[in-house]
Every structure is written in structure tokens, then in C-alpha cells.
Design a protein around this motif. Sequence first.
Motif, mmCIF file in Angstrom:
data_model
loop_
_atom_site.group_PDB
_atom_site.id
_atom_site.type_symbol
_atom_site.label_atom_id
_atom_site.label_comp_id
_atom_site.label_asym_id
_atom_site.label_seq_id
_atom_site.Cartn_x
_atom_site.Cartn_y
_atom_site.Cartn_z
ATOM 1 N N MET A 1 38.900 -65.139 21.121
ATOM 2 C CA MET A 1 40.000 -64.574 21.908
ATOM 3 C C MET A 1 40.443 -65.507 23.022
ATOM 4 O O MET A 1 41.637 -65.718 23.221
ATOM 5 C CB MET A 1 39.598 -63.211 22.472
ATOM 6 N N THR A 2 39.486 -66.085 23.753
ATOM 7 C CA THR A 2 39.867 -66.980 24.843
ATOM 8 C C THR A 2 40.444 -68.282 24.323
ATOM 9 O O THR A 2 41.196 -68.951 25.030
ATOM 10 C CB THR A 2 38.693 -67.247 25.808
ATOM 11 N N ARG B 1 43.972 -67.146 24.245
ATOM 12 C CA ARG B 1 44.493 -66.868 25.590
ATOM 13 C C ARG B 1 43.315 -66.788 26.549
ATOM 14 O O ARG B 1 42.514 -65.864 26.481
ATOM 15 C CB ARG B 1 45.268 -65.551 25.545
ATOM 16 N N ALA C 1 41.942 -63.636 28.343
ATOM 17 C CA ALA C 1 41.159 -62.619 27.628
ATOM 18 C C ALA C 1 39.718 -62.576 28.144
ATOM 19 O O ALA C 1 39.038 -61.556 28.009
ATOM 20 C CB ALA C 1 41.191 -62.878 26.129
ATOM 21 N N TYR D 1 38.129 -59.549 30.176
ATOM 22 C CA TYR D 1 37.542 -58.338 29.601
ATOM 23 C C TYR D 1 36.385 -58.606 28.647
ATOM 24 O O TYR D 1 35.911 -57.673 27.988
ATOM 25 C CB TYR D 1 38.632 -57.545 28.868
ATOM 26 N N PHE E 1 42.706 -55.556 25.893
ATOM 27 C CA PHE E 1 43.162 -56.826 25.330
ATOM 28 C C PHE E 1 44.594 -56.767 24.808
ATOM 29 O O PHE E 1 45.234 -57.794 24.625
ATOM 30 C CB PHE E 1 42.227 -57.280 24.202
ATOM 31 N N PHE F 1 47.930 -58.748 25.981
ATOM 32 C CA PHE F 1 48.258 -60.140 25.703
ATOM 33 C C PHE F 1 49.249 -60.298 24.550
ATOM 34 O O PHE F 1 49.854 -61.353 24.385
ATOM 35 C CB PHE F 1 46.987 -60.950 25.454
ATOM 36 N N ILE G 1 43.945 -61.706 18.888
ATOM 37 C CA ILE G 1 43.182 -60.973 19.905
ATOM 38 C C ILE G 1 43.157 -59.491 19.560
ATOM 39 O O ILE G 1 42.109 -58.839 19.655
ATOM 40 C CB ILE G 1 43.764 -61.223 21.311
ATOM 41 N N ALA H 1 39.875 -57.233 19.031
ATOM 42 C CA ALA H 1 39.704 -56.075 19.924
ATOM 43 C C ALA H 1 39.511 -54.788 19.116
ATOM 44 O O ALA H 1 38.683 -53.947 19.477
ATOM 45 C CB ALA H 1 40.897 -55.956 20.863
#
Length: 173
Positions: free
Chosen positions: A108-109, A112, A115, A118, A144, A147, A152, A156
Motif C-alpha cells: 500500500m505504501t 501511496r 497509507a 493506518y 484507506f 486514497f 490499496i 484494505a
Amino acid sequence: MTQNPPQNGITIDRTPLAIQHIRITTPRPYPDVKQALESRLGRLDDKIRELLRQDRIDEVRAALQRAAGEDGLAIHYIGPHGDWLALQGQRQRATAYLIGNVLYAVQMTGVRLAAGLYAPLRVVLYENAAGGSTFEYDLPSSQFGQFGEPEIDRIAAELDRRLEALLRKVGTP
């Protein structure tokens, strides 16, 4: 989203979010639920962090997969919130957990970086007034989702499923 006028080159954006809050209640006693959760999940520990510092990436990945186990989640931190209430005169049975999966978080990171706000997820467990236990957390997909990134959102949604399934398992009498 609102944006304040820049001051000294700094801008601040504010975005209101709709978060879905989840509460899972079980008649199972707090000590039993706490023990079931903590014994079921692996831990993100200093050994894994040391492997990362040494750039032993394949070993880090394998250790993270082992820690996540069959539930796909691991404990990153345990916060003794009920014990901290001794500062107000009386302890209570309440524990906060940071629970997640670093491999999911990295995915996820990688899309973005924000993210990471969380990941890992926050879950609180406490003894309720009926003598059972209650979990509370904010639904990962609702956090999430801000975004607007399909990758993501997919992860999520998987976290939504995994976290609820885990908490149901450890809460089942």
C-alpha cells in the motif's frame, strides 16, 4: 478538501472522512479473549528489525510471513491502556493493539506513502459491563479508501475480512 492559504511556504489541506467504526462483543471473558488473541498471532519483534537493518531482505520477508501465520496478521505493539488508568486511581481490563501485516503495508505504501498512517491497524479490547469482552476498531477499507487507489482498496478489503475473521475466532466462546 479545504486548503488554507500558504504561510511561510507551508500549506495545510483538510479533508473530512467518513469512517466506519466496528464493535464486536462476545460473552467470552476478557482474560480468555486476550490470551487467545496474543497466543494466536505472531509478533513483529526486534529479530525481524535487526534482519532489516542488516539488509537481509529475503530473511525479513520469510520472518514476516511466519509472523503473519494463517491469519495473515501479526501484533506490532501492545498498549496496556487499562493499566495506565492507574494514574486516575483504578486499573481496568483494556488493551490496545497495533495489528497488521508489513507485507500488505509495503504494497500500500508503495502506491501511496500516506497509507502508512493506518498501517498497522489499531484494535482495542476491553472488558464490558456484562463481564464479556468487546473489540473496537475502524474498518480498514474506510480508512484507506480516502486514497482512491484500486490496489490499496483491494488490500484494505482483504484486511477487513482478515481482521473480522480473526476477532470472531478469538471471541468465540
